[in-house]
Design a protein around this motif. Structure first.
Motif, PDB file in Angstrom:
ATOM      1  N   ASP A  23       0.833  -1.204   0.000  1.00  0.00           N
ATOM      2  CA  ASP A  23       0.000   0.000   0.000  1.00  0.00           C
ATOM      3  C   ASP A  23       0.873   1.263   0.000  1.00  0.00           C
ATOM      4  O   ASP A  23       0.862   2.043   0.951  1.00  0.00           O
ATOM      5  CB  ASP A  23      -0.926  -0.034   1.227  1.00  0.00           C
ATOM      6  CG  ASP A  23      -1.917   1.132   1.243  1.00  0.00           C
ATOM      7  OD1 ASP A  23      -2.094   1.780   0.193  1.00  0.00           O
ATOM      8  OD2 ASP A  23      -2.515   1.369   2.310  1.00  0.00           O
ATOM      9  N   THR A  55       0.521   3.898  -1.631  1.00  0.00           N
ATOM     10  CA  THR A  55      -0.277   5.133  -1.676  1.00  0.00           C
ATOM     11  C   THR A  55      -0.368   5.787  -0.295  1.00  0.00           C
ATOM     12  O   THR A  55      -0.335   7.006  -0.170  1.00  0.00           O
ATOM     13  CB  THR A  55      -1.715   4.807  -2.160  1.00  0.00           C
ATOM     14  OG1 THR A  55      -1.610   3.983  -3.312  1.00  0.00           O
ATOM     15  CG2 THR A  55      -2.496   6.058  -2.496  1.00  0.00           C
ATOM     16  N   ASN A  56      -0.499   4.961   0.725  1.00  0.00           N
ATOM     17  CA  ASN A  56      -0.637   5.493   2.085  1.00  0.00           C
ATOM     18  C   ASN A  56       0.669   5.434   2.881  1.00  0.00           C
ATOM     19  O   ASN A  56       0.667   5.695   4.089  1.00  0.00           O
ATOM     20  CB  ASN A  56      -1.729   4.734   2.836  1.00  0.00           C
ATOM     21  CG  ASN A  56      -3.104   5.070   2.282  1.00  0.00           C
ATOM     22  OD1 ASN A  56      -3.469   6.237   2.188  1.00  0.00           O
ATOM     23  ND2 ASN A  56      -3.853   4.057   1.877  1.00  0.00           N
ATOM     24  N   ILE A  96       4.697  -2.386   5.123  1.00  0.00           N
ATOM     25  CA  ILE A  96       4.180  -2.210   3.763  1.00  0.00           C
ATOM     26  C   ILE A  96       5.010  -3.013   2.755  1.00  0.00           C
ATOM     27  O   ILE A  96       4.467  -3.590   1.809  1.00  0.00           O
ATOM     28  CB  ILE A  96       4.145  -0.701   3.410  1.00  0.00           C
ATOM     29  CG1 ILE A  96       3.067  -0.006   4.270  1.00  0.00           C
ATOM     30  CG2 ILE A  96       3.886  -0.480   1.924  1.00  0.00           C
ATOM     31  CD1 ILE A  96       3.106   1.504   4.235  1.00  0.00           C
TER      32      ILE A  96
END
Ligand SMILES: Nc1ncnc2c1ncn2[C@@H]1O[C@H](COP(=O)(O)OP(=O)(O)OP(=O)(O)O)[C@@H](O)[C@H]1O
Ligand SMILES: [Mg+2]
Length: 144
Positions: free
Chosen positions: A19, A21-22, A59
């Motif tokens: 992830d 994006t975050n 992540i």
């Protein structure tokens, strides 16, 4: 009756493998919380570095997990726990430059093998527990 002098301030964030994006969201929000509490700049900086590297490790390597923080009695405690795959050789993983990150992760600029050593350097207390096939838990304390 017990009297509490200070109410603990705490929060948590969910983290998911891949992830990007975050990526950085949890550590950025934590830094903002600490700034709002007028924590010294150096402690905010060290907490930000440690939390960010730990967040990125979940992540990149960790399937899914949680970052939880609590501020009370002059210390910040951060616990990052994930659901696997765990770390086979913790001594190796703690060495600067050791990384199992795949090529595509390195192409994104990660995988220098500096995250865990940096977490340790920036923490006042640091503990890592890992079980292969189960997961990894990091406990980071920063005196504030
Ligand atoms: N949460 C985790 N779950 C499973 N393996 C991990 C985890 N965190 C670290 N590791 C293992 O330990 C190695 C070293 O971690 P470290 O954070 O120091 O470097 P990196 O993540 O590979 O690169 P960098 O942090 O510099 O981007 C990783 O390559 C990986 O093999
Ligand atoms: Mg890392």
């Amino acid at each position: 009756m017990t009297t509490k002098t200070s109410k603990p301030i705490e929060g948590s964030f969910q983290l998911f493998e891949g992830d990007f994006t975050n990526a950085g969201k949890a550590s950025t929000e934590l830094r903002n919380v600490l700034k709002g509490l007028a924590v010294a700049d150096d402690a905010v900086r060290r907490a930000g570095v440690a939390a960010f590297e730990a967040e990125m490790n979940v992540i990149i390597h960790g399937v899914a997990g949680t970052l939880h923080y609590a501020v009370s009695d002059g210390e910040l405690n951060i616990t990052i726990t994930d659901m696997g795959p765990g770390i086979k050789d913790i001594n190796l993983a703690m060495q600067e430059g050791y990384s199992t990150a795949p090529a595509w992760v390195r192409e994104l600029g990660w995988g220098a093998g500096m995250g865990l050593p940096n977490i340790q350097k920036n923490s006042d207390k640091f503990k890592i527990d890992t079980v292969v096939g189960e997961g990894t838990t990091l406990q980071i304390t920063i005196f504030i």
